[in-house]
Design an enzyme around this catalytic site. Structure first.
Site, PDB file in Angstrom:
ATOM      1  N   LYS A   1      23.784  15.067   4.563  1.00  0.00           N
ATOM      2  CA  LYS A   1      22.923  16.235   4.346  1.00  0.00           C
ATOM      3  C   LYS A   1      23.673  17.539   4.630  1.00  0.00           C
ATOM      4  O   LYS A   1      23.483  18.538   3.927  1.00  0.00           O
ATOM      5  CB  LYS A   1      21.669  16.135   5.216  1.00  0.00           C
ATOM      6  CG  LYS A   1      20.721  14.995   4.821  1.00  0.00           C
ATOM      7  CD  LYS A   1      20.128  15.181   3.431  1.00  0.00           C
ATOM      8  CE  LYS A   1      19.086  16.270   3.384  1.00  0.00           C
ATOM      9  NZ  LYS A   1      18.456  16.375   2.041  1.00  0.00           N
TER      10      LYS A   1
ATOM     11  N   TYR B   1      23.740   9.758   7.698  1.00  0.00           N
ATOM     12  CA  TYR B   1      22.724  10.510   6.969  1.00  0.00           C
ATOM     13  C   TYR B   1      22.873  12.002   7.229  1.00  0.00           C
ATOM     14  O   TYR B   1      22.888  12.820   6.305  1.00  0.00           O
ATOM     15  CB  TYR B   1      21.327  10.034   7.384  1.00  0.00           C
ATOM     16  CG  TYR B   1      20.209  10.940   6.922  1.00  0.00           C
ATOM     17  CD1 TYR B   1      19.829  10.993   5.591  1.00  0.00           C
ATOM     18  CD2 TYR B   1      19.531  11.751   7.840  1.00  0.00           C
ATOM     19  CE1 TYR B   1      18.805  11.838   5.167  1.00  0.00           C
ATOM     20  CE2 TYR B   1      18.509  12.586   7.429  1.00  0.00           C
ATOM     21  CZ  TYR B   1      18.151  12.624   6.098  1.00  0.00           C
ATOM     22  OH  TYR B   1      17.147  13.464   5.697  1.00  0.00           O
TER      23      TYR B   1
END
Length: 280
Positions: free
Chosen positions: A124, A120
């Site tokens: 990002k 994740y």
């Protein structure tokens, strides 16, 4: 000022819509798994400003869905930002403290070296890089531990668990700033107004104060609602998850105060407002 928002049901997107100043696009109007469609939506709408409040946020599932997470969190924001560059309009994008490795105890500065420790976070960070490379007047707002009366978040999870349990074990060695979604929305709208008037963007941090552990955050939730729940503080190692979590999520928010006059919110005031909204 017309503002186009990507995201409709997320915590920050809901708070942005409350302001009544935005047009929000849900998945039916702009699916972030189709970056070209997101860019096309901007060209059709031709707003004064775009805010991306949508993201792939299933941190653990991202370990198995890395490609999808990257499409939604990196390729789509990059396409949006390039469309904004084409139109000469500002682009604001929400990012996360997960771009850092979580080491140490000092609050992260905006120019500190990034080193995400899970899929994740890597997705990002790739999104940040795509936005920065777009040529748009873009602002990246890194935040942490978002909570509100909507969606899935720590506050609502603790309240739900306390309905059936009188004792809970909560991680005590992860430290960060719980951040009300309403405060993030307010900050984004302030930044959007300034940027449409010509102020440049950049990378900024925005998180609640004071810094606290998940255990102490839970303790304050239960204190405010008057629930007698016995809390045990445990280390992260006792609560294994598919995705590794950063221990230090503290964010230094000084740049945002200097450039936009936006001070970090007191998360305790935000928590009281959320509990009131929930009717508790």
């Amino acid at each position: 000022m017309s503002i186009l928002v990507f995201g409709r049901t997320g915590q920050v997107a809901r708070e942005l819509q409350r302001a009544g100043m935005v047009t929000a696009l849900g998945r039916a109007e702009a699916d972030l798994s189709d970056p070209a469609a997101c860019a096309a939506a901007i060209h059709v709408a031709r707003p004064d400003c775009v805010i991306n409040a949508a993201a792939y946020t299933a941190v653990d599932r991202a370990e198995d869905e890395d490609a999808l997470a990257r499409t939604i969190n990196a390729e789509a924001p990059g396409a949006m930002a390039r469309a904004c560059a084409d139109l000469g309009i500002p682009f604001l994008h929400i990012s996360t403290d997960y771009v850092f490795d979580g080491q140490g105890e000092a609050p992260w500065q905006t120019d500190d070296a990034t080193a995400p420790i899970n899929a994740y976070g890597r997705s990002k960070l790739a999104g940040e890089e795509a936005v920065r490379a777009s040529g748009a007047n873009a602002a990246i707002l890194r935040t942490s531990w978002v909570f509100s009366a909507h969606g899935a978040n720590f506050v609502k999870t603790m309240l739900r668990l306390s309905e059936t349990r009188d004792a809970l074990s909560v991680v005590g060695d992860q430290i960060g700033g719980p951040t009300p979604a309403a405060a993030i929305a307010e900050a984004l709208l302030t930044m959007a107004g300034a940027m449409t008037s010509g102020q440049p963007g950049g990378i900024y941090h925005f998180a609640g104060t004071p810094a606290v552990s998940w255990h102490d955050f839970a303790a304050e939730i239960f204190r405010m609602v008057g629930r007698d729940v016995a809390l045990t503080s445990i280390p992260t190692s006792d609560y294994p998850t598919p995705a590794q979590r950063p221990l230090n999520s503290r964010l230094d928010c000084a740049a945002l105060a200097t450039d936009f006059g936006i001070e970090p919110p007191d998360w305790r005031a935000g928590l009281r407002a959320v509990l009131k909204e929930l009717g508790i």
